[in-house]
Design a protein around this motif. Structure first.
Motif, mmCIF file in Angstrom:
data_model
loop_
_atom_site.group_PDB
_atom_site.id
_atom_site.type_symbol
_atom_site.label_atom_id
_atom_site.label_comp_id
_atom_site.label_asym_id
_atom_site.label_seq_id
_atom_site.Cartn_x
_atom_site.Cartn_y
_atom_site.Cartn_z
ATOM 1 N N ILE A 192 -24.401 -16.468 -55.103
ATOM 2 C CA ILE A 192 -24.517 -15.170 -55.753
ATOM 3 C C ILE A 192 -25.196 -14.141 -54.857
ATOM 4 O O ILE A 192 -24.866 -12.946 -54.907
ATOM 5 C CB ILE A 192 -25.272 -15.318 -57.093
ATOM 6 C CG1 ILE A 192 -24.377 -16.049 -58.095
ATOM 7 C CG2 ILE A 192 -25.704 -13.967 -57.654
ATOM 8 C CD1 ILE A 192 -25.011 -16.306 -59.436
ATOM 9 N N ASP A 193 -26.134 -14.589 -54.015
ATOM 10 C CA ASP A 193 -26.851 -13.624 -53.182
ATOM 11 C C ASP A 193 -25.999 -13.070 -52.038
ATOM 12 O O ASP A 193 -26.455 -12.207 -51.286
ATOM 13 C CB ASP A 193 -28.152 -14.226 -52.639
ATOM 14 C CG ASP A 193 -27.922 -15.476 -51.806
ATOM 15 O OD1 ASP A 193 -26.758 -15.821 -51.529
ATOM 16 O OD2 ASP A 193 -28.910 -16.118 -51.426
ATOM 17 N N LEU A 194 -24.753 -13.534 -51.918
ATOM 18 C CA LEU A 194 -23.839 -12.984 -50.908
ATOM 19 C C LEU A 194 -22.873 -11.964 -51.502
ATOM 20 O O LEU A 194 -22.019 -11.426 -50.803
ATOM 21 C CB LEU A 194 -23.024 -14.103 -50.244
ATOM 22 C CG LEU A 194 -23.775 -15.093 -49.357
ATOM 23 C CD1 LEU A 194 -22.800 -16.111 -48.769
ATOM 24 C CD2 LEU A 194 -24.530 -14.365 -48.246
ATOM 25 N N ILE A 195 -23.025 -11.692 -52.807
ATOM 26 C CA ILE A 195 -22.081 -10.810 -53.506
ATOM 27 C C ILE A 195 -22.745 -9.473 -53.819
ATOM 28 O O ILE A 195 -23.788 -9.420 -54.474
ATOM 29 C CB ILE A 195 -21.588 -11.467 -54.809
ATOM 30 C CG1 ILE A 195 -20.959 -12.836 -54.506
ATOM 31 C CG2 ILE A 195 -20.587 -10.569 -55.512
ATOM 32 C CD1 ILE A 195 -20.611 -13.628 -55.752
ATOM 33 N N ARG A 239 -20.210 -11.352 -46.253
ATOM 34 C CA ARG A 239 -20.555 -10.979 -47.614
ATOM 35 C C ARG A 239 -19.293 -10.646 -48.407
ATOM 36 O O ARG A 239 -18.187 -10.586 -47.858
ATOM 37 C CB ARG A 239 -21.529 -9.793 -47.622
ATOM 38 C CG ARG A 239 -22.852 -10.097 -46.910
ATOM 39 C CD ARG A 239 -23.880 -9.012 -47.179
ATOM 40 N NE ARG A 239 -24.262 -8.959 -48.586
ATOM 41 C CZ ARG A 239 -25.148 -9.790 -49.161
ATOM 42 N NH1 ARG A 239 -25.742 -10.721 -48.443
ATOM 43 N NH2 ARG A 239 -25.446 -9.666 -50.435
ATOM 44 N N TYR A 240 -19.474 -10.427 -49.714
ATOM 45 C CA TYR A 240 -18.350 -10.149 -50.600
ATOM 46 C C TYR A 240 -18.674 -8.934 -51.475
ATOM 47 O O TYR A 240 -19.836 -8.672 -51.794
ATOM 48 C CB TYR A 240 -18.055 -11.347 -51.498
ATOM 49 C CG TYR A 240 -17.701 -12.608 -50.750
ATOM 50 C CD1 TYR A 240 -16.382 -12.931 -50.464
ATOM 51 C CD2 TYR A 240 -18.707 -13.484 -50.314
ATOM 52 C CE1 TYR A 240 -16.066 -14.086 -49.767
ATOM 53 C CE2 TYR A 240 -18.390 -14.645 -49.628
ATOM 54 C CZ TYR A 240 -17.070 -14.938 -49.357
ATOM 55 O OH TYR A 240 -16.760 -16.079 -48.662
ATOM 56 N N GLU A 241 -17.624 -8.207 -51.877
ATOM 57 C CA GLU A 241 -17.772 -7.111 -52.831
ATOM 58 C C GLU A 241 -17.215 -7.569 -54.170
ATOM 59 O O GLU A 241 -16.104 -8.092 -54.250
ATOM 60 C CB GLU A 241 -17.023 -5.870 -52.353
ATOM 61 C CG GLU A 241 -17.168 -4.684 -53.307
ATOM 62 C CD GLU A 241 -16.461 -3.450 -52.800
ATOM 63 O OE1 GLU A 241 -17.066 -2.361 -52.808
ATOM 64 O OE2 GLU A 241 -15.278 -3.566 -52.390
ATOM 65 N N LEU A 242 -17.985 -7.377 -55.223
ATOM 66 C CA LEU A 242 -17.595 -7.804 -56.561
ATOM 67 C C LEU A 242 -16.590 -6.818 -57.153
ATOM 68 O O LEU A 242 -16.877 -5.635 -57.284
ATOM 69 C CB LEU A 242 -18.843 -7.886 -57.442
ATOM 70 C CG LEU A 242 -18.694 -8.433 -58.853
ATOM 71 C CD1 LEU A 242 -18.024 -9.797 -58.851
ATOM 72 C CD2 LEU A 242 -20.060 -8.511 -59.521
ATOM 73 N N VAL A 243 -15.401 -7.307 -57.498
ATOM 74 C CA VAL A 243 -14.360 -6.463 -58.083
ATOM 75 C C VAL A 243 -14.419 -6.526 -59.603
ATOM 76 O O VAL A 243 -14.420 -5.511 -60.284
ATOM 77 C CB VAL A 243 -12.962 -6.880 -57.574
ATOM 78 C CG1 VAL A 243 -11.872 -6.044 -58.262
ATOM 79 C CG2 VAL A 243 -12.873 -6.716 -56.057
ATOM 80 N N LYS A 292 -16.191 -8.787 -47.277
ATOM 81 C CA LYS A 292 -16.794 -7.701 -46.522
ATOM 82 C C LYS A 292 -17.172 -8.232 -45.145
ATOM 83 O O LYS A 292 -17.056 -9.429 -44.870
ATOM 84 C CB LYS A 292 -18.053 -7.176 -47.244
ATOM 85 C CG LYS A 292 -17.792 -6.557 -48.590
ATOM 86 C CD LYS A 292 -19.093 -6.122 -49.250
ATOM 87 C CE LYS A 292 -19.836 -5.062 -48.466
ATOM 88 N NZ LYS A 292 -21.050 -4.607 -49.170
ATOM 89 N N ASP A 293 -17.632 -7.333 -44.299
ATOM 90 C CA ASP A 293 -18.100 -7.761 -42.991
ATOM 91 C C ASP A 293 -19.389 -8.574 -43.131
ATOM 92 O O ASP A 293 -20.126 -8.434 -44.112
ATOM 93 C CB ASP A 293 -18.360 -6.546 -42.091
ATOM 94 C CG ASP A 293 -17.077 -5.791 -41.761
ATOM 95 O OD1 ASP A 293 -16.003 -6.432 -41.796
ATOM 96 O OD2 ASP A 293 -17.147 -4.584 -41.470
#
Length: 206
Positions: A43-46, A87-91, A83-84
């Motif tokens: 979760i901490d990567l989102i 990491r990830y972006e939550l859609v 993401k770069d």
């Protein structure tokens, strides 16, 4: 990599939302992970979706969601895009992600999508418009974000003439998807011109 499948029809039935227009078919499409990989992500990567207009409150409804997740786990995976920096972006799934944080769950099942900025915006708005409780200001800014995303898609030089027409039909597309009239969609979008003080009054029923 961990993969999982679940009953789409059962998941649709478990989502207690008010749907209109193509809302119910959208939910089923969103939940159908039969051809997509579901992977557990820390979760901490989102990160939140940039400009996300919908509130995520630690209220009674959130506690009910927390309790449900503790008992049944995550029924519907969240959707993210890469993401770069790993990491990830939550859609879609901001409330589910927050509920997991409260429940002290470190990983969450997610579908990693390859989406353009415009596709991600439209997906984010459509997913969140299925919520049962939406403030007028939230819907106003969501409609505006989706309208601008559709227009940007229509302005690309590599599209066919029929695809370019979507720029002219953007508010009609939103109206069809939401089950509201084109005029009502336009009224909501005009609310984004109000100063925060009046928007707060509107959200509070004043």
């Amino acid at each position: 990599m961990q993969m999982s499948k679940f009953d789409v029809n059962a998941a649709v039935a478990s989502v207690k939302v008010k749907t209109a227009g193509s809302g119910k078919s959208y939910i089923k499409e969103m939940l159908d992970t039969s051809s997509r990989v579901v992977k557990k992500i820390p979760i901490d990567l989102i990160d939140n979706f940039d400009g996300h207009p919908f509130s995520v409150k630690d209220d009674e409804d959130m506690q009910l969601l927390v309790d449900s997740i503790k008992q049944n786990g995550i029924i519907t995976p969240i959707e993210v895009r890469k993401k770069d920096g790993g990491r990830y972006e939550l859609v879609s799934g901001h409330r589910r992600r927050r509920a997991c944080q409260i429940a002290e769950i470190s990983e969450i099942p997610a579908i990693i999508e390859e989406l353009t900025d415009e596709e991600a915006t439209i997906r984010m708005v459509d997913a969140n418009l299925q919520r049962e409780k939406i403030l007028p200001s939230e819907k106003a800014f969501a409609y505006k974000m989706k309208l601008e995303a559709i227009k940007r898609q229509g302005s690309r030089s590599d599209l066919t003439s029929s695809q370019v027409e979507t720029k002219l039909r953007a508010d009609e597309q939103i109206a069809t998807a939401s089950g509201e009239s084109r005029a009502q969609v336009q009224r909501y979008i005009r609310l984004t011109n109000l100063i925060p003080y009046f928007l707060d009054m509107l959200d509070n029923g004043k």
